[in-house]
Motif scaffolding. Sequence first.
Motif, short mmCIF file in Angstrom:
data_model
loop_
_atom_site.label_atom_id
_atom_site.label_comp_id
_atom_site.label_asym_id
_atom_site.label_seq_id
_atom_site.Cartn_x
_atom_site.Cartn_y
_atom_site.Cartn_z
N SER A 155 42.11 58.33 12.33
CA SER A 155 40.89 59.15 12.47
C SER A 155 40.89 59.61 14.01
CB SER A 155 39.57 58.19 12.02
OG SER A 155 39.38 57.12 12.84
N LEU A 156 39.50 60.36 14.10
CA LEU A 156 39.32 61.08 15.46
C LEU A 156 37.96 60.44 15.96
CD1 LEU A 156 40.26 64.68 14.70
CD2 LEU A 156 41.71 63.05 15.73
N ILE A 157 38.06 60.26 17.24
CA ILE A 157 36.67 59.67 17.48
C ILE A 157 36.09 60.31 18.78
CG2 ILE A 157 36.82 57.34 16.73
CD1 ILE A 157 37.71 56.40 19.53
N VAL A 158 34.93 60.79 18.91
CA VAL A 158 34.12 61.45 19.93
C VAL A 158 33.26 60.28 20.84
CG1 VAL A 158 32.67 63.17 20.70
CG2 VAL A 158 34.15 63.52 18.69
N GLU A 159 33.42 60.33 21.90
CA GLU A 159 32.61 59.58 22.91
C GLU A 159 32.18 60.27 24.23
OE1 GLU A 159 35.55 55.51 22.79
OE2 GLU A 159 35.84 56.74 24.51
N PRO A 160 31.17 59.89 24.88
CA PRO A 160 30.60 60.47 26.03
C PRO A 160 31.80 60.85 27.04
CG PRO A 160 29.10 58.71 25.30
CD PRO A 160 30.44 58.59 24.66
N ASP A 161 31.54 61.71 27.89
CA ASP A 161 32.62 61.68 29.12
C ASP A 161 31.98 61.20 30.21
OD1 ASP A 161 34.27 62.66 31.18
OD2 ASP A 161 33.83 64.72 31.03
N LEU A 162 32.55 60.06 30.51
CA LEU A 162 32.01 59.06 31.63
C LEU A 162 32.22 59.66 33.10
CD1 LEU A 162 33.08 55.61 30.19
CD2 LEU A 162 30.56 56.88 29.81
N SER A 163 33.04 60.67 33.10
CA SER A 163 33.44 61.17 34.32
C SER A 163 32.49 62.28 34.70
CB SER A 163 34.84 61.83 34.36
OG SER A 163 35.08 62.74 33.48
N ARG A 164 32.69 62.80 35.99
CA ARG A 164 31.89 63.70 36.60
C ARG A 164 32.57 65.18 36.66
NH1 ARG A 164 30.72 59.53 39.89
NH2 ARG A 164 28.63 58.85 39.86
N ASP A 165 34.11 65.09 36.44
CA ASP A 165 34.87 66.10 36.43
C ASP A 165 35.90 66.24 35.58
OD1 ASP A 165 35.84 68.58 37.51
OD2 ASP A 165 36.99 67.52 39.29
N ARG A 166 35.60 66.03 34.33
CA ARG A 166 36.51 66.13 33.17
C ARG A 166 37.78 65.11 33.34
NH1 ARG A 166 35.74 70.41 29.90
NH2 ARG A 166 37.69 70.82 29.14
N GLY A 167 37.44 64.03 33.63
CA GLY A 167 38.40 62.93 33.77
C GLY A 167 39.02 62.85 35.24
N ARG A 168 38.91 63.94 35.93
CA ARG A 168 39.90 63.85 37.31
C ARG A 168 39.31 62.89 38.10
NH1 ARG A 168 39.06 69.05 35.53
NH2 ARG A 168 40.85 70.33 35.21
N ASP A 169 38.24 62.31 38.13
CA ASP A 169 37.65 61.45 39.10
C ASP A 169 37.47 60.13 38.61
OD1 ASP A 169 35.65 62.27 37.36
OD2 ASP A 169 34.02 62.40 38.84
N LEU A 170 37.96 59.80 37.42
CA LEU A 170 37.88 58.61 36.63
C LEU A 170 38.91 57.82 37.10
CD1 LEU A 170 35.47 57.52 34.78
CD2 LEU A 170 37.01 58.10 32.68
N VAL A 171 38.48 56.43 37.70
CA VAL A 171 39.44 55.64 38.07
C VAL A 171 39.60 54.48 37.15
CG1 VAL A 171 40.08 54.03 39.80
CG2 VAL A 171 39.23 56.00 40.59
N ASP A 172 40.87 54.23 36.68
CA ASP A 172 41.30 53.13 35.78
C ASP A 172 41.37 51.87 36.49
OD1 ASP A 172 41.72 54.09 32.68
OD2 ASP A 172 42.51 55.58 34.15
N TYR A 173 40.98 50.72 36.22
CA TYR A 173 41.36 49.23 36.60
C TYR A 173 41.98 48.54 35.51
CZ TYR A 173 38.55 50.43 40.69
OH TYR A 173 38.06 51.08 42.02
N LYS A 174 43.35 48.22 35.64
CA LYS A 174 43.99 47.59 34.66
C LYS A 174 44.53 46.22 34.86
CE LYS A 174 45.68 52.17 33.67
NZ LYS A 174 45.23 52.49 32.36
N PHE A 175 44.06 45.22 34.19
CA PHE A 175 44.04 43.82 34.61
C PHE A 175 45.04 43.06 33.63
CE2 PHE A 175 40.05 44.86 36.30
CZ PHE A 175 39.65 44.39 37.24
N TYR A 176 46.08 42.40 34.13
CA TYR A 176 46.96 41.99 33.50
C TYR A 176 46.71 40.28 33.18
CZ TYR A 176 50.00 45.86 34.25
OH TYR A 176 50.44 47.24 34.39
N VAL A 177 46.44 40.08 31.86
CA VAL A 177 45.78 38.64 31.55
C VAL A 177 46.78 37.76 30.94
CG1 VAL A 177 43.93 37.62 30.50
CG2 VAL A 177 43.40 39.76 31.51
#
Length: 286
Positions: free
Chosen positions: A149-171
């Motif tokens: 299926s397709l899902i729609v979510e709010p855009d959490l960034s200020r610049d269409r994803g360009r300024d969104l930083v990911d933090y990826k944790f290896y557990v």
Amino acid sequence: MMRTTLRQLLGPIPDPLVRHVMYRRRFGRWGDFRRPTRFTEALTRRMLAERTQQIAWTCDKTRMKEFAARTCPQLQVPATLWRGREVDDLDVSDLPERWVIKPNHASGMVAFGDRSTTVKELRGITRGWLRTYDRAALGEWAYRWADHSLIVEPDLSRDRGRDLVDYKFYVFHGRVKMLHRSSGRFTADHGERFYSPDWRILDLYNGVTQEPVAPRPTSLAEMIAHAEALGGGFGFMRVDFYEIDGVPWFGELTPYPSGGMDPFEPEEVDLEMGRWWMDAPEGSLR
């Protein structure tokens, strides 16, 4: 003309053979998937052998968000504004100023929308997104159980994803052993850098350009606590977050990072990560 899918092409070929060849081509050596000593080998063993309900749901974005909200009630989880199979059923006028659309059952596909976006544009953008994800055809078993299926979510960034930083944790077995920060994901300036849980720079490279050294995130301790809660039921799980205005937001669970094809260098790192996974504390899951 009917499109031949990757699954159809590879159907007659057993998954173990496909994975052995992929691993050999990527790393220049044959992997040991029965008695893995490297992290990359252990990931491939998971793809070939881990067929449980415990992991079956972990590639379904809707179900992983529900799990995050249930497990960590204080964690911010992006709302699902719409979910469906036909974009013709989506009323764009009901959406906020900025939003994103993505497939529920796949990774790496996302489109940004706003009040000017039309359903006609979305038809073109999402064409083919509901097909079986190729990663499922390559042995990443849990993707086969995600709802198409397709899902729609709010855009959490200020610049269409360009300024969104990911933090990826290896557990590993409920403990964060390392993480990496990823910036510029949707641009040509995409970069990453690995850190220890106390934010020391790690001498580690996985094929992506290294970004400049970044300041310690404000919510690092919170993200570690959430990551360990969310990944605690698995021998290994990567748990991803965003930090927005000092507040952690849930990103996703990642049971098969890069399909096991990331070259963790130097080689000792791949072996050390393998030990973190394989040397399981008594009573814990491999």
